[in-house]
Design an enzyme around this catalytic site. Structure first.
Site, mmCIF file in Angstrom:
data_model
loop_
_atom_site.group_PDB
_atom_site.id
_atom_site.type_symbol
_atom_site.label_atom_id
_atom_site.label_comp_id
_atom_site.label_asym_id
_atom_site.label_seq_id
_atom_site.Cartn_x
_atom_site.Cartn_y
_atom_site.Cartn_z
ATOM 1 N N HIS A 171 6.316 -5.884 -2.164
ATOM 2 C CA HIS A 171 6.967 -6.794 -1.213
ATOM 3 C C HIS A 171 6.055 -7.915 -0.730
ATOM 4 O O HIS A 171 6.515 -8.823 -0.044
ATOM 5 C CB HIS A 171 7.491 -6.014 -0.008
ATOM 6 N N ASN A 209 3.356 -11.094 11.217
ATOM 7 C CA ASN A 209 3.279 -11.670 9.868
ATOM 8 C C ASN A 209 4.522 -12.483 9.507
ATOM 9 O O ASN A 209 4.713 -12.865 8.362
ATOM 10 C CB ASN A 209 3.039 -10.568 8.823
#
Length: 472
Positions: free
Chosen positions: A395, A199
């Protein structure tokens, strides 16, 4: 019907599972109903059973299943009687996000976007196991992981003024290089200045909306500005440190860990030999990650200068996989705790003594990226976060599809077509990575932001939308 046994709604966006069985504290889930993740909530209940945990185990609205602790989990343990757990930090120690802003005409960037993306892709090694050509010596490497971003800035990778715009000024103390294995050094030394895969990304964006002009100005942002996000961490170095200490704790602390509800919650008493060694090695990995993002910033700055003649300034850099010693008032008494944030961002409010002067009035910048092709946000930390969640917020968007599921259900062509419709240029090393990181594999980041903003644990400052993405 509640999807999790014992889950009760306390208030808007606040759910609770009261302590029962082996739980030492309640589990608190901050979410709208749609972002609840049953598997991950079972994990946060397990976290609530660990020795020395204080107040509650917290789940952020981007919560999803992880190794031991859920991603999007926050837990604080007493420094005297509590534990430290590699699973509570994650394998990518100090995975974090850095935001840069381009000073100058956004039209120059937009008209040169293809060249800029190509040049960044050529300058920053991306992909699994990619190495850098920087060739740091072992002595250089030791200094970098001991001193973090400060050390690489000394070497010419940036400016002293960058440091006040990095969490902990880019340098965490209490680290000893002797607590790091030779295997970790071998894996990490040649990867400094690389992005990695999964990611991780570099994204060029436009500030589409500003919600708080005053705070945005302090952060250095205005509507229409070009921003750049860098999302990466400690690469193979941090991964090896986590692997090493999980094994060490399994081999040396069998009695201590014999009653765990999940063996992935392996831990050590914080004040024990093994707890202190892991904490020290983890801080080395955190410094590595700050230095890594700093080197990548330097490489990006060179591209923008050579292609468009523009300067790039650092807005802020935040960690979202880390354990830190902090002080909070608990039951009317100040206590030192070791806060585990795994897929959670520190969100200190105005006046916090750990913030540099520039952010004393605004609170700490908080960066919450979306998924590839969706918006990202910059927010400000709050006193409420310090009171409510050990100074923590979300986050990111949080996964809804596992990587295998995404590969089964989506196609590369479809993802690229959808990004193209949105005007987003993409350069990626791996077709598999494109599918695994498709927007459909993630929760709606706008909903996550709505939850944290309305709860007051971080407040919206600006929204950025992508125009170019680089993936491993």
């Amino acid at each position: 019907m509640s999807p999790v046994e014992g889950l009760e709604k306390v208030d808007k966006y606040i759910y609770k599972i009261r302590k029962a069985g082996n739980m030492r504290v309640d589990a608190i889930i901050l979410s709208d109903w749609e972002t609840l993740d049953k598997e991950a909530i079972e994990q946060i209940k397990n976290v609530a059973t660990l020795p020395g945990i204080l107040k509650a185990a917290y789940a952020m609205p981007d919560i999803h299943w992880g190794y031991g602790f859920p991603i999007g989990g926050v837990a604080a343990f007493d420094v005297e009687d509590g534990i430290i757990s590699p699973g509570g930090v994650g394998f990518d120690i100090n995975c974090g996000v850095r935001m840069l802003v381009v000073k100058g005409s956004s039209n120059i960037v937009k008209s040169n976007i293809d060249t800029i993306i190509k040049r960044i892709y050529e300058s920053v090694p991306v992909g699994v196991g990619e190495t850098s050509e920087l060739n740091f010596s072992k002595n250089d490497f030791k200094r970098i992981v001991t001193n973090g971003a400060k050390e690489v800035i000394k070497m010419g990778f940036g400016y002293d003024e960058d440091l006040e715009r990095i969490e902990d000024y880019g340098h965490i103390q209490n680290c000893d290089f002797s607590d790091v294995s030779e295997e970790a050094i071998k894996r990490g030394k040649d990867e400094l200045g690389t992005l990695g895969a999964g990611n991780h990304f570099i994204e060029i964006q436009v500030v589409e909306e500003v919600y708080d002009e005053k705070i945005a100005k302090v952060f250095g942002l205005g509507k229409g500005d070009i921003t750049i996000l860098i999302h990466t961490g400690s690469r193979g170095f941090g991964h090896q440190i986590a692997t090493d200490y999980i094994k060490i704790m399994r081999d040396n602390l069998k009695e201590h860990n014999k009653n765990l509800p999940d063996k992935q919650l392996i831990n050590a008493p914080f004040n024990s030999k093994w707890g202190q060694m892991y904490y020290s090695a983890m801080n080395c990995a955190a410094n590595y990650a700050f230095a890594n993002r700093q080197i990548i910033t330097h490489l990006i700055r060179k591209v923008f200068k050579s292609v468009a003649g523009l300067d790039v300034k650092l807005v802020y850099d935040v960690a979202h996989n880390i354990a830190k010693i902090e002080e909070y008032e608990i039951d009317g008494k100040k206590r030192k705790v070791i806060v585990h944030r795994k897929g959670a961002t520190r969100a200190f409010g105005p006046g916090n003594p750990h913030l540099p002067e520039i952010f004393k009035e605004t609170g700490q910048p908080v960066i919450i990226p979306g998924s590839m092709g969706t918006a990202s946000y910059i927010l400000a930390g709050t006193k409420k976060a310090e009171e409510m969640t050990f100074g923590s917020t979300a986050h990111g968007a949080g996964r809804t599809l596992g990587r295998r599921e995404a590969t089964r259900e989506l196609s590369v062509e479809r993802v690229i077509r959808e990004l193209d419709k949105k005007g987003v240029k993409l350069l990626a090393k791996s077709k598999k990575g494109i599918v695994e990181e498709a927007p459909e594999a993630y929760k709606d980041v706008d909903k996550v932001i709505k939850v944290v903003d309305e709860l007051g644990i971080s407040l919206k400052v600006a929204k950025c939308v992508p125009i170019g993405v680089i993936k491993g």
